[in-house]
Design a protein around this motif. Structure first.
Motif, PDB file in Angstrom:
ATOM      1  N   VAL A   1       0.840  -1.201   0.000  1.00 26.33           N
ATOM      2  CA  VAL A   1       0.000   0.000   0.000  1.00 26.33           C
ATOM      3  C   VAL A   1       0.876   1.253   0.000  1.00 26.33           C
ATOM      4  O   VAL A   1       0.610   2.206  -0.747  1.00 26.33           O
ATOM      5  N   LYS A   2       1.906   1.261   0.824  1.00 28.58           N
ATOM      6  CA  LYS A   2       2.789   2.431   0.866  1.00 28.58           C
ATOM      7  C   LYS A   2       3.436   2.689  -0.492  1.00 28.58           C
ATOM      8  O   LYS A   2       3.511   3.834  -0.950  1.00 28.58           O
ATOM      9  N   ARG A   3       3.899   1.629  -1.131  1.00 30.59           N
ATOM     10  CA  ARG A   3       4.534   1.812  -2.448  1.00 30.59           C
ATOM     11  C   ARG A   3       3.537   2.327  -3.470  1.00 30.59           C
ATOM     12  O   ARG A   3       3.865   3.176  -4.310  1.00 30.59           O
ATOM     13  N   ARG A   4       2.319   1.806  -3.426  1.00 31.55           N
ATOM     14  CA  ARG A   4       1.304   2.253  -4.383  1.00 31.55           C
ATOM     15  C   ARG A   4       0.918   3.719  -4.140  1.00 31.55           C
ATOM     16  O   ARG A   4       0.696   4.481  -5.083  1.00 31.55           O
ATOM     17  N   LEU A   5       0.824   4.105  -2.868  1.00 30.29           N
ATOM     18  CA  LEU A   5       0.501   5.500  -2.555  1.00 30.29           C
ATOM     19  C   LEU A   5       1.606   6.431  -3.033  1.00 30.29           C
ATOM     20  O   LEU A   5       1.344   7.521  -3.552  1.00 30.29           O
ATOM     21  N   GLU A   6       2.849   6.002  -2.893  1.00 26.58           N
ATOM     22  CA  GLU A   6       3.980   6.806  -3.359  1.00 26.58           C
ATOM     23  C   GLU A   6       4.023   6.896  -4.879  1.00 26.58           C
ATOM     24  O   GLU A   6       4.482   7.882  -5.446  1.00 26.58           O
ATOM     25  N   ALA A   7       3.489   5.848  -5.536  1.00 25.90           N
ATOM     26  CA  ALA A   7       3.555   5.795  -7.001  1.00 25.90           C
ATOM     27  C   ALA A   7       2.342   6.430  -7.676  1.00 25.90           C
ATOM     28  O   ALA A   7       2.255   6.424  -8.896  1.00 25.90           O
ATOM     29  N   GLY A   8       1.394   6.913  -6.885  1.00 22.45           N
ATOM     30  CA  GLY A   8       0.252   7.569  -7.528  1.00 22.45           C
ATOM     31  C   GLY A   8      -1.098   7.195  -6.990  1.00 22.45           C
ATOM     32  O   GLY A   8      -2.110   7.800  -7.355  1.00 22.45           O
ATOM     33  N   GLY A   9      -1.161   6.181  -6.108  1.00 23.44           N
ATOM     34  CA  GLY A   9      -2.431   5.881  -5.479  1.00 23.44           C
ATOM     35  C   GLY A   9      -2.885   4.446  -5.652  1.00 23.44           C
ATOM     36  O   GLY A   9      -2.314   3.671  -6.417  1.00 23.44           O
ATOM     37  N   ILE A  10      -3.933   4.097  -4.906  1.00 19.02           N
ATOM     38  CA  ILE A  10      -4.508   2.765  -4.941  1.00 19.02           C
ATOM     39  C   ILE A  10      -6.014   2.898  -4.779  1.00 19.02           C
ATOM     40  O   ILE A  10      -6.498   3.740  -4.013  1.00 19.02           O
ATOM     41  N   SER A  11      -6.763   2.096  -5.480  1.00 19.59           N
ATOM     42  CA  SER A  11      -8.220   2.158  -5.386  1.00 19.59           C
ATOM     43  C   SER A  11      -8.683   1.538  -4.069  1.00 19.59           C
ATOM     44  O   SER A  11      -7.985   0.719  -3.465  1.00 19.59           O
ATOM     45  N   TYR A  12      -9.888   1.914  -3.655  1.00 16.58           N
ATOM     46  CA  TYR A  12     -10.465   1.321  -2.453  1.00 16.58           C
ATOM     47  C   TYR A  12     -10.665  -0.181  -2.655  1.00 16.58           C
ATOM     48  O   TYR A  12     -10.548  -0.963  -1.716  1.00 16.58           O
ATOM     49  N   THR A  13     -10.927  -0.581  -3.887  1.00 15.99           N
ATOM     50  CA  THR A  13     -11.124  -2.002  -4.196  1.00 15.99           C
ATOM     51  C   THR A  13      -9.901  -2.819  -3.797  1.00 15.99           C
ATOM     52  O   THR A  13     -10.002  -3.793  -3.047  1.00 15.99           O
ATOM     53  N   GLU A  14      -8.735  -2.428  -4.271  1.00 13.47           N
ATOM     54  CA  GLU A  14      -7.522  -3.182  -3.951  1.00 13.47           C
ATOM     55  C   GLU A  14      -7.067  -2.928  -2.514  1.00 13.47           C
ATOM     56  O   GLU A  14      -6.509  -3.815  -1.869  1.00 13.47           O
ATOM     57  N   PHE A  15      -7.304  -1.726  -2.018  1.00 14.33           N
ATOM     58  CA  PHE A  15      -6.942  -1.405  -0.639  1.00 14.33           C
ATOM     59  C   PHE A  15      -7.658  -2.331   0.343  1.00 14.33           C
ATOM     60  O   PHE A  15      -7.098  -2.727   1.364  1.00 14.33           O
TER      61      PHE A  15
END
Length: 423
Positions: free
Chosen positions: A156-170
């Motif tokens: 999750v941290k890497r995805r947030l740093e790279a531009g975000g993550i959907s609630y679905t995958e979160f």
């Protein structure tokens, strides 16, 4: 079935415990009786691959040691897919997921025993999620997950740093954790394992069991298998190391293991095969002493191809390799296995009614630059058709020359060969 008291020692020797909950408690549980355990597979592709195979083999080890497997094929989680470092997954349709789910179930079934004292059970998390309301899900599951802990997960941290993550995958961790809780409640499953990239999801389930049921659950994770340089293992030039023979030929599967790096052979033999410790150590020593013999790679390729594709297919592949690289008799080779080998090595297609002389075929196959070079190779005794030396370059091959009904094998010198598929 008696419980194998040496199971955890064996897993540790093989390097299969990358992470675990309380290791002493896990050891005690595995020694005290048949533990019900589960491992999950999401149908996010039409076939399982090398990473999944490691989990299947580990499940086999536990069952053979007397423990009871529950194999989960994620009809629900497969419609989402666990978060990746590289960005959002493409969501597949319900029909596609159902189709892939059936294929994945069929791939897993031959590896485990579904009858007997500690028979395996196949489950689908769609059974307990499809009628679950959002309100009940949030009340019963969501309330046990602090958002700050979810945000602290590495993916999750890497995805947030790279531009975000959907609630679905979160929220994927909630679904997988609910699987462990449901299996704990309904089947008494108290152990989950999976790949180290799933460790956050796995421990999420163990924690949910503690919070929701005041129960005790165990977990461990297998290591990520990498190449010697640390990059991801299990990739071929054509993509993932698929288990489905229609997506990756058994010959290409065999060649993957045969081409393993010397420094990785021992590790791969330990985690993927069922060879005894002493035999693996002996093969490791031979590989280190005489790497040019490729003793470890040959044993690894034989063991893995036999496990996944069967002994008969392995024998066909070995026969094809011996014929191609050792100059043996080709008359008994199957067209399917030979074709897979020749497509890997390089081949061309020629229409049956357009077959020309051997001189022209050597040019067409790319073994020589031109007709003069082909004639020179034939004159010097360095040209072969199906491992038989060619003496007349003007001969046009006939139906009797086709190996497996459709293949000609042309060779120049000892090692340069190409296939001609007659269509």
């Amino acid at each position: 079935m008696p419980i194998d008291q040496t199971l955890l020692d064996d897993l540790e020797w093989r390097g299969l415990i990358a992470h675990s909950t309380d290791i002493d408690a896990l050891r005690e549980a595995l020694a005290s009786g048949s533990v019900r355990y589960y491992v999950g597979f999401d149908p996010t592709a039409p076939s399982l691959h090398m990473g999944n195979l490691l989990q299947i083999v580990t499940a086999m080890r536990l069952q053979r040691a007397g423990h009871t497997p529950f194999v989960l094929v994620g009809g629900a989680t497969g419609m989402i897919g666990d978060p990746r470092d590289s960005g959002e997954r493409t969501l597949n349709s319900h029909d596609t997921v159902r189709e892939w789910e059936a294929k994945v179930r069929a791939q897993i079934e031959p590896f485990l025993a579904f009858e007997g004292e500690n028979a395996a059970t196949m489950v689908n998390n769609l059974d307990w999620t499809q009628n679950l309301s959002t309100i009940d899900f949030l009340r019963d599951i969501g309330k046990h997950f602090p958002v700050n802990r979810m945000l602290a997960r590495e993916t999750v941290k890497r995805r947030l740093e790279a531009g975000g993550i959907s609630y679905t995958e979160f929220s994927y961790v909630l679904l997988q954790s609910m699987d462990f809780l449901n299996l704990f409640r309904t089947h008494g499953v108290s152990l989950q394992f999976g790949g180290s990239d799933q460790w956050g999801n796995i421990t999420g389930g163990a924690e949910l069991i503690r919070r929701a049921e005041s129960g005790t659950a165990h977990a461990f994770a297998t290591p990520l298998i990498t190449k010697a340089d640390g990059t991801k293992y299990g990739k071929t030039e054509g993509g993932a190391l698929w288990l489905d023979p229609t997506m990756l030929s058994p010959y290409a599967f065999f060649q993957f293991w045969l081409n393993a790096e010397d420094e990785k052979v021992g590790e791969l033999l330990r985690v993927f095969t069922f060879l005894e410790h002493a035999e693996i150590e002996e093969v490791e020593a031979l590989t280190a002493e005489k790497p040019f013999l490729r003793t470890g790679q040959k044993r690894l390729a034989e063991e893995m191809t036999t496990l996944v594709h069967g002994a008969e297919e392995t024998a066909r592949i070995q026969a094809a390799s011996a014929a191609l690289f050792g100059g043996g008799d080709m008359s008994g080779l199957s067209g399917e296995t030979l074709g897979a080998a020749l497509r890997e090595a390089g081949s061309v297609q020629v229409a049956r009614d357009e077959l020309t002389s051997l001189v022209d075929l050597f040019v067409t196959a790319g073994l020589v630059a031109g007709r003069n070079e082909a004639r020179r190779a034939i004159k010097e005794g360095g040209a072969y058709l199906n491992n038989v030396r060619v003496s007349d370059g003007d001969v046009v091959p006939g139906a009797e020359d086709l190996v497996g009904g459709s293949w000609l094998v042309l060779r120049k010198g000892k090692k340069n060969f190409k296939g001609v598929e007659v269509v």
